[in-house]
Design a protein around this motif. Structure first.
Motif, PDB file in Angstrom:
ATOM      1  N   GLY A  74       0.807  -1.211   0.000  1.00 44.31           N
ATOM      2  CA  GLY A  74       0.000   0.000   0.000  1.00 44.31           C
ATOM      3  C   GLY A  74       0.839   1.260   0.000  1.00 44.31           C
ATOM      4  N   ASP A  75       2.034   1.156  -0.543  1.00 46.22           N
ATOM      5  CA  ASP A  75       2.971   2.281  -0.568  1.00 46.22           C
ATOM      6  C   ASP A  75       3.163   2.723  -2.020  1.00 46.22           C
ATOM      7  OD1 ASP A  75       5.022   4.042  -0.285  1.00 46.22           O
ATOM      8  OD2 ASP A  75       6.182   2.792   1.093  1.00 46.22           O
ATOM      9  N   GLN A  76       2.872   3.996  -2.289  1.00 52.71           N
ATOM     10  CA  GLN A  76       2.931   4.484  -3.672  1.00 52.71           C
ATOM     11  C   GLN A  76       4.360   4.696  -4.167  1.00 52.71           C
ATOM     12  OE1 GLN A  76      -0.107   5.732  -5.543  1.00 52.71           O
ATOM     13  NE2 GLN A  76      -0.996   4.275  -4.127  1.00 52.71           N
ATOM     14  N   LEU A  77       5.328   4.566  -3.281  1.00 55.85           N
ATOM     15  CA  LEU A  77       6.717   4.815  -3.672  1.00 55.85           C
ATOM     16  C   LEU A  77       7.183   3.837  -4.756  1.00 55.85           C
ATOM     17  CD1 LEU A  77       8.573   6.998  -2.631  1.00 55.85           C
ATOM     18  CD2 LEU A  77       9.630   5.355  -1.124  1.00 55.85           C
ATOM     19  N   GLY A  78       6.620   2.632  -4.747  1.00 52.64           N
ATOM     20  CA  GLY A  78       6.962   1.637  -5.771  1.00 52.64           C
ATOM     21  C   GLY A  78       6.606   2.113  -7.162  1.00 52.64           C
ATOM     22  N   GLN A  79       5.436   2.763  -7.270  1.00 50.04           N
ATOM     23  CA  GLN A  79       5.026   3.286  -8.581  1.00 50.04           C
ATOM     24  C   GLN A  79       5.956   4.405  -9.038  1.00 50.04           C
ATOM     25  OE1 GLN A  79       0.857   3.921  -9.456  1.00 50.04           O
ATOM     26  NE2 GLN A  79       0.336   2.998  -7.485  1.00 50.04           N
ATOM     27  N   VAL A  80       6.417   5.191  -8.082  1.00 51.42           N
ATOM     28  CA  VAL A  80       7.361   6.267  -8.422  1.00 51.42           C
ATOM     29  C   VAL A  80       8.651   5.666  -8.978  1.00 51.42           C
ATOM     30  CG1 VAL A  80       8.762   8.129  -7.453  1.00 51.42           C
ATOM     31  CG2 VAL A  80       6.396   7.871  -6.758  1.00 51.42           C
ATOM     32  N   PHE A  81       9.117   4.622  -8.308  1.00 44.60           N
ATOM     33  CA  PHE A  81      10.344   3.963  -8.785  1.00 44.60           C
ATOM     34  C   PHE A  81      10.142   3.371 -10.173  1.00 44.60           C
ATOM     35  CE2 PHE A  81      11.920   3.786  -4.326  1.00 44.60           C
ATOM     36  CZ  PHE A  81      13.126   4.394  -4.576  1.00 44.60           C
ATOM     37  N   LEU A  82       8.944   2.828 -10.418  1.00 44.21           N
ATOM     38  CA  LEU A  82       8.651   2.269 -11.743  1.00 44.21           C
ATOM     39  C   LEU A  82       8.739   3.358 -12.808  1.00 44.21           C
ATOM     40  CD1 LEU A  82       7.246  -0.271 -13.368  1.00 44.21           C
ATOM     41  CD2 LEU A  82       5.396   1.348 -13.423  1.00 44.21           C
ATOM     42  N   ILE A  83       8.186   4.516 -12.498  1.00 41.27           N
ATOM     43  CA  ILE A  83       8.217   5.622 -13.465  1.00 41.27           C
ATOM     44  C   ILE A  83       9.654   6.068 -13.730  1.00 41.27           C
ATOM     45  CG2 ILE A  83       7.616   8.081 -13.701  1.00 41.27           C
ATOM     46  CD1 ILE A  83       4.897   7.329 -12.510  1.00 41.27           C
ATOM     47  N   LEU A  84      10.447   6.156 -12.661  1.00 39.26           N
ATOM     48  CA  LEU A  84      11.859   6.527 -12.852  1.00 39.26           C
ATOM     49  C   LEU A  84      12.583   5.470 -13.686  1.00 39.26           C
ATOM     50  CD1 LEU A  84      12.718   7.793  -9.247  1.00 39.26           C
ATOM     51  CD2 LEU A  84      12.224   9.171 -11.235  1.00 39.26           C
ATOM     52  N   ALA A  85      12.330   4.196 -13.373  1.00 36.23           N
ATOM     53  CA  ALA A  85      13.009   3.111 -14.096  1.00 36.23           C
ATOM     54  C   ALA A  85      12.588   3.085 -15.559  1.00 36.23           C
ATOM     55  CB  ALA A  85      12.697   1.767 -13.438  1.00 36.23           C
ATOM     56  N   LEU A  86      11.295   3.282 -15.825  1.00 34.37           N
ATOM     57  CA  LEU A  86      10.814   3.234 -17.208  1.00 34.37           C
ATOM     58  C   LEU A  86      11.365   4.378 -18.044  1.00 34.37           C
ATOM     59  CD1 LEU A  86       7.042   2.229 -17.261  1.00 34.37           C
ATOM     60  CD2 LEU A  86       8.960   1.048 -18.262  1.00 34.37           C
ATOM     61  N   SER A  87      11.493   5.544 -17.426  1.00 34.25           N
ATOM     62  CA  SER A  87      12.028   6.696 -18.175  1.00 34.25           C
ATOM     63  C   SER A  87      13.452   6.425 -18.633  1.00 34.25           C
ATOM     64  CB  SER A  87      12.016   7.949 -17.310  1.00 34.25           C
ATOM     65  OG  SER A  87      10.787   8.112 -16.710  1.00 34.25           O
ATOM     66  N   VAL A  88      14.272   5.961 -17.703  1.00 30.40           N
ATOM     67  CA  VAL A  88      15.667   5.667 -18.049  1.00 30.40           C
ATOM     68  C   VAL A  88      15.734   4.531 -19.071  1.00 30.40           C
ATOM     69  CG1 VAL A  88      17.848   4.829 -17.130  1.00 30.40           C
ATOM     70  CG2 VAL A  88      16.577   6.523 -15.882  1.00 30.40           C
ATOM     71  N   ASP A  89      14.871   3.545 -18.890  1.00 29.46           N
ATOM     72  CA  ASP A  89      14.845   2.394 -19.791  1.00 29.46           C
ATOM     73  C   ASP A  89      14.517   2.829 -21.219  1.00 29.46           C
ATOM     74  OD1 ASP A  89      14.947  -0.366 -20.262  1.00 29.46           O
ATOM     75  OD2 ASP A  89      12.764  -0.408 -20.355  1.00 29.46           O
ATOM     76  N   THR A  90      13.541   3.711 -21.349  1.00 22.25           N
ATOM     77  CA  THR A  90      13.158   4.198 -22.679  1.00 22.25           C
ATOM     78  C   THR A  90      14.287   5.005 -23.310  1.00 22.25           C
ATOM     79  OG1 THR A  90      10.921   4.364 -21.827  1.00 22.25           O
ATOM     80  CG2 THR A  90      11.328   5.399 -23.935  1.00 22.25           C
ATOM     81  N   ALA A  91      14.959   5.827 -22.499  1.00 29.41           N
ATOM     82  CA  ALA A  91      16.079   6.617 -23.021  1.00 29.41           C
ATOM     83  C   ALA A  91      17.202   5.692 -23.495  1.00 29.41           C
ATOM     84  CB  ALA A  91      16.575   7.567 -21.943  1.00 29.41           C
ATOM     85  N   ILE A  92      17.471   4.652 -22.709  1.00 27.91           N
ATOM     86  CA  ILE A  92      18.527   3.704 -23.097  1.00 27.91           C
ATOM     87  C   ILE A  92      18.139   2.991 -24.393  1.00 27.91           C
ATOM     88  CG2 ILE A  92      19.651   1.537 -22.426  1.00 27.91           C
ATOM     89  CD1 ILE A  92      19.531   2.594 -19.543  1.00 27.91           C
ATOM     90  N   THR A  93      16.864   2.640 -24.513  1.00 29.40           N
ATOM     91  CA  THR A  93      16.390   1.995 -25.743  1.00 29.40           C
ATOM     92  C   THR A  93      16.633   2.894 -26.950  1.00 29.40           C
ATOM     93  OG1 THR A  93      14.678   0.937 -24.440  1.00 29.40           O
ATOM     94  CG2 THR A  93      14.395   0.868 -26.802  1.00 29.40           C
ATOM     95  N   ALA A  94      16.372   4.196 -26.767  1.00 27.53           N
ATOM     96  CA  ALA A  94      16.593   5.138 -27.867  1.00 27.53           C
ATOM     97  C   ALA A  94      18.058   5.155 -28.276  1.00 27.53           C
ATOM     98  CB  ALA A  94      16.137   6.527 -27.440  1.00 27.53           C
TER      99      ALA A  94
END
Lengths: 99, 173
Positions: A50-70
């Motif tokens: 029940g902690d929203q911090l996990g979703q924040v980490f997912l957003i941070l991880a996905l952003s970097v992941d997409t940049a690396i993919t580019a």
């Protein structure tokens, strides 16, 4: 706990792709699947605790992941423009021939 | 799932729910199959479509896990950006010479089905912990991780500039 098993299945599929595929795009898809499997755990444990911090980490991880993919796609395009190949084995042969 | 459960007692309701396939199960099975096919299909364009489908299903799974922000972000970033990147690179890469054999396709589907049985066997319902504490998404993002968000913005901007520089230099040559 069950979602962790699903995550492990996705991880196994990604590793299978890394080990068996020679096409650079397929290897990139494998890496993306492994990243998705890893980042899924953030959301799973975020929901369980029940902690929203996990979703924040997912957003941070996905952003970097997409940049690396580019970046990787840019490198794949350069490799294709320079040598006309997207096969990792052929690319490694080029490295040997340059020696 | 569409059965009328009003007449059942709570124990029977729980048993019936455990016996039936839930949306989580269906999403998980489809996710595993599409992820496997994304790697197994030889034609890159089909592989990319399958990969985009896998990410969409993952987004749906996040939504079912009561994580709407993660679901929307996954849908926008992963499906939009990654699928467009792959399609763009598909246009610049060669087509596959030989078509994939039917035997290989059937074998791939079989392996994907075997892998997809696992999410069916396990129960995929997330139950919130009684000890859970409420932390709102906005405060989690801006109070706990504000520095990370800003630093990440700079990193992503630098990566974008790097890509532009690399491609520009190559074009100049």
């Amino acid at each position: 706990m069950e979602y962790v098993i699903l995550s492990l299945v996705l991880l196994a599929i990604g590793i299978y792709g890394l080990m068996t595929k020679r096409n650079l795009l397929k290897i990139l898809i494998s890496i993306e699947i492994i990243a998705a499997a890893a980042s899924m755990n953030f959301v799973v444990f975020s929901s369980i605790l029940g902690d929203q911090l996990g979703q924040v980490f997912l957003i941070l991880a996905l952003s970097v992941d997409t940049a690396i993919t580019a970046v990787v796609i840019a490198l794949v395009l350069i490799a294709y423009r320079e040598y006309g190949i997207i096969d990792v084995w052929e690319l490694s042969k080029l490295k040997k021939s340059e020696r | 799932m569409l059965l009328d459960r009003r007449s059942l007692n709570p124990k029977e309701k729980l048993q019936r729910e455990n016996d039936m396939l839930t949306y989580e199960d269906l999403f998980a099975v489809a996710l595993v199959i599409s992820a496997f096919l994304a790697l197994h299909l030889d034609e890159t364009i089909y592989a990319i479509i399958s990969f985009a489908a896998a990410l969409t299903l993952l987004s749906g799974l996040y939504f079912l896990m009561n994580a709407p922000f993660a679901a929307i972000f996954q849908l926008i970033i992963a499906v939009g950006a990654v699928a467009v990147f792959f399609l763009a690179s598909e246009m610049l890469t060669p087509k596959k010479g030989l078509p994939q054999k039917m035997r290989g396709k059937i074998l791939g589907l079989l392996i994907a089905s075997v892998l997809a049985v696992l999410p069916l066997v396990v129960d995929l319902n997330v139950e919130a912990s009684p000890k859970s504490h409420s932390l709102f998404f906005a405060s989690a993002l801006w109070e706990y991780r504000a520095l990370d968000v800003i630093a990440q913005g700079i990193v992503v901007l630098t990566l974008a500039l790097g890509i532009v520089m690399v491609l520009k230099r190559r074009r100049g040559k």
